[in-house]
Design a protein around this motif. Structure first.
Motif, short mmCIF file in Angstrom:
data_model
loop_
_atom_site.label_atom_id
_atom_site.label_comp_id
_atom_site.label_asym_id
_atom_site.label_seq_id
_atom_site.Cartn_x
_atom_site.Cartn_y
_atom_site.Cartn_z
N SER A 24 -3.68 2.88 -1.04
CA SER A 24 -4.06 1.88 -2.04
C SER A 24 -2.81 1.33 -2.69
CB SER A 24 -5.00 2.49 -3.09
OG SER A 24 -5.53 1.49 -3.94
N ASN A 25 -3.00 0.37 -3.60
CA ASN A 25 -1.89 -0.07 -4.44
C ASN A 25 -2.23 0.24 -5.89
OD1 ASN A 25 -3.75 -2.04 -5.12
ND2 ASN A 25 -2.51 -3.77 -4.46
N HIS A 66 -7.17 -3.72 -1.18
CA HIS A 66 -5.97 -2.97 -0.79
C HIS A 66 -6.21 -1.47 -0.89
CE1 HIS A 66 -4.45 -6.99 -1.83
NE2 HIS A 66 -3.53 -6.75 -0.91
N THR A 67 -7.44 -1.05 -0.64
CA THR A 67 -7.79 0.37 -0.68
C THR A 67 -8.56 0.71 0.58
OG1 THR A 67 -7.94 0.32 -3.10
CG2 THR A 67 -8.98 2.17 -1.98
N ILE A 107 3.16 -1.62 3.98
CA ILE A 107 2.86 -0.24 3.59
C ILE A 107 4.16 0.52 3.37
CG2 ILE A 107 1.64 1.87 4.23
CD1 ILE A 107 0.08 0.07 6.28
N LEU A 141 0.83 -1.20 0.00
CA LEU A 141 0.00 0.00 0.00
C LEU A 141 0.87 1.25 0.00
CD1 LEU A 141 -2.11 -2.15 0.90
CD2 LEU A 141 -3.09 -0.41 2.39
#
Length: 625
Positions: A424-425, A361-362, A376, A207
């Motif tokens: 996020s990613n 992942h958000t 992260i 992230l």
């Protein structure tokens, strides 16, 4: 005679090809919302019936070549003919059952045509059709040997070797992910500002703190949905939602009484860029921007008090007369969303976007949502102190990792704000960007209408680099980040921590580049406490990576070698001409380019360059640093 026989054979073969039946499978009753949901024929008594007749059987839908489905239910399978882009769809349909027809052989990139014609005399024959939005498919294997992507990998890896932090990159085109990569480690330096290689490696699931990209993929998307659903009108005055939001008799500059949501979205609301609600000593007029209690009237580190402080914030100009990018605008918009929906911003977005899209992942506040620090990417090394140059109440001093870096978002807004706070990613963000490329939806989820999207991405009359919230490329205004190769209608945003999203609706392309440039020492805290080493590398300056991504369809090694030669020479000339660009970070960046030159030295363009006096001059310049 022979030619006649051949003609008959070819005609027969082509007829067989045309009549190949498409794949059909029975499905349960479809749920969700679709880009097209229509019953045929439209009753002549219906207000939607068009007396020009042909328009009742023709529609357009957004598609991507190689994917697409029609969801169909009919009570008379022989009563209708269906055409996609002028080609008839032959399928073994059953009556009174929902079925899915594969139309991937008929779709094209962009707008597609659908024709549904009732050709039988059965007046009771009906057909219901639903068309989902495109979804992203992984097609990275097809681009493994793309030289533009190889050059991107070489450049980013060389910069990380020479002091850059980390990155994630996803490039999507025509509904396909064509590049997905991760680089570096989640924490590039230790507390003594020394490079470290033993922290967790960045993966595609890591992230990143999105910073101001939160404005788009939380706040803007929330507002676009509320507008599309008829729950919010951008022409509404803020005072209609918050009655206390109004001018005071003592205000030098007035305009709050009539301030509209649209003016806030356009960054012309009159607010200062950054009033630093978290810092009671903030004084923009002081040399070091600090005077005891100078900001005490606006100071708060309590989220419950922030709206009151926004109302109390003096305007710097009359709304509508200037454009000034301001975090306050989006803090206020976040509160408007919460007031209209009765939900906190993070809860509304999770329920209405992130969960329906299965984006795992958000999230805001990731450490409270089952993520560890090692998952992260870290940001500033010494809290929010800028290596000791900044101080205020409760300031963090350890490496920021898993908490939003932005000061107003963290200290005043408890990590959840309309202007910053989302993590996020790159892959999740690629899905979110695809919603806009799809004109409002993804799969079986419509989030906002195409009309709403057009309203928000349209250029502002007084500054074409702004839409409603979105940044726009225009002709050249934002090409430094979005790339000169992107269409002028391209939209997106940047984030202070080092994040970039680019959405080109004409070329059906999106680029998501996530970095953590601030996870590096400050170059000189006395000269500029906001100038980090990571900011001096090309990866963190966006335009290089975005341009190579947009140029990836060319795949020309000679052209890329020529680009590299020119970049080396340009960086050298820029450093020689600008004293500010002669930092250790700039020398390291130039060394990164030379490392890539060495890696590509088998190319003729590189070999020729390495034989020149100029090349020797540049290598000596770097060596003497």
């Amino acid at each position: 005679m022979m030619s006649s026989v051949m003609f008959c054979i070819l005609f027969f073969m082509s007829a067989c090809v045309l009549k190949d039946k498409t794949d059909v499978r029975e499905i349960s009753s479809p749920k969700g919302s679709y880009q097209l949901s229509q019953s045929y024929p439209i009753p002549a008594t219906d207000e939607a019936f068009d007396s020009s007749l042909l328009t009742n059987q023709m529609e357009t839908f957004y598609g991507c070549k190689g994917q697409g489905q029609l969801l169909i239910k009919t009570n008379d399978k022989d009563a209708f003919k269906i055409y996609v882009n002028g080609q008839e769809i032959f399928a073994d349909l059953s009556n009174r059952k929902w079925q899915q027809i594969d139309i991937s052989d008929f779709t094209k990139n962009g707008d597609n045509n659908l024709q549904v014609s009732r050709v039988a005399s059965n007046n009771k024959a009906t057909m219901n059709i639903k068309i989902p939005y495109p979804v992203l498919k992984d097609n990275t294997k097809e681009y493994t040997d793309d030289d533009n992507f190889k050059l991107i990998d070489q450049l980013i890896n060389a910069e990380i070797k020479n002091g850059f932090t980390s990155a994630q990159l996803v490039v999507a085109k025509n509904g396909n992910i064509i590049k997905s990569s991760a680089y570096g480690n989640v924490n590039a330096y230790d507390q003594q500002d020394r490079p470290q290689k033993d922290s967790q490696q960045v993966t595609k699931n890591t992230l990143y703190d999105l910073a101001s990209n939160t404005k788009m993929y939380a706040t803007n998307y929330a507002i676009q949905k509320l507008v599309s659903d008829g729950k919010l009108n951008i022409e509404q005055k803020v005072s209609e939602i918050f009655p206390d939001f109004k001018d005071k008799r003592s205000d030098e500059i007035k305009g709050k009484d009539d301030l509209t949501i649209k003016e806030i979205l356009q960054h012309q609301a009159g607010f200062p860029a950054d009033p630093q609600y978290h810092n009671k000593n903030y004084d923009p007029d002081a040399e070091d921007q600090t005077t005891p209690d100078a900001n005490k009237e606006l100071y708060t580190q309590d989220r419950n008090e922030v709206m009151e402080k926004i109302i109390a914030t003096p305007l710097e100009y009359t709304p509508g007369t200037e454009t000034m990018y301001s975090d306050v605008d989006y803090m206020l918009l976040g509160f408007i969303i919460e007031e209209v929906t009765g939900q906190r911003l993070d809860e509304y977005m999770k329920q209405n976007y992130y969960q329906p899209l299965n984006l795992q992942h958000t999230t805001f506040k990731p450490l409270e949502h089952h993520f560890s620090k090692e998952q992260i990417a870290a940001t500033e090394l010494h809290g929010n102190t800028r290596d000791g140059a900044v101080d205020f109440d409760n300031i963090r001093k350890n490496t920021v990792q898993g908490e939003v870096h932005d000061e107003k978002a963290f200290y005043s807004m408890d990590g959840i704000s309309g202007h910053a706070g989302l993590f996020s990613n790159a892959k999740d963000l690629a899905v979110l960007t695809q919603i806009t490329l799809n004109k409002g939806g993804y799969g079986n989820q419509q989030f906002f209408s195409e009309d709403t999207m057009d309203q928000f991405i349209k250029a502002k009359d007084t500054d074409p680099s702004f839409g409603l919230g979105w940044r726009r490329k225009g002709q050249q205004l934002y090409s430094w980040a979005f790339s000169p190769l992107a269409n002028s209608s391209t939209i997106g945003h940047t984030g202070w921590t080092g994040t970039l999203t680019v959405i080109d609706p004409v070329n059906h392309t999106s680029v998501v580049l996530l970095t953590n440039t601030k996870n590096s020492p400050v170059v000189d805290k006395k000269k500029d406490p906001n100038d980090f080493i990571g900011d001096h590398f090309l990866t963190g300056q966006y335009g290089l990576i975005a341009t190579l991504a947009f140029d990836s369809q060319k795949d020309d090694q000679a052209a890329n070698n020529s680009k590299l030669v020119d970049m080396v020479d340009s960086k050298y000339r820029y450093m020689k001409a600008n004293q500010k660009a002669q930092t250790s970070a700039d020398y390291a960046q130039l060394q990164s380019l030379l490392d890539v030159v060495d890696e590509r030295k088998n190319g003729k363009e590189i070999t020729d360059f390495m034989k020149t006096k100029r090349f020797k001059e540049i290598t000596a310049f770097v060596a003497n640093d």
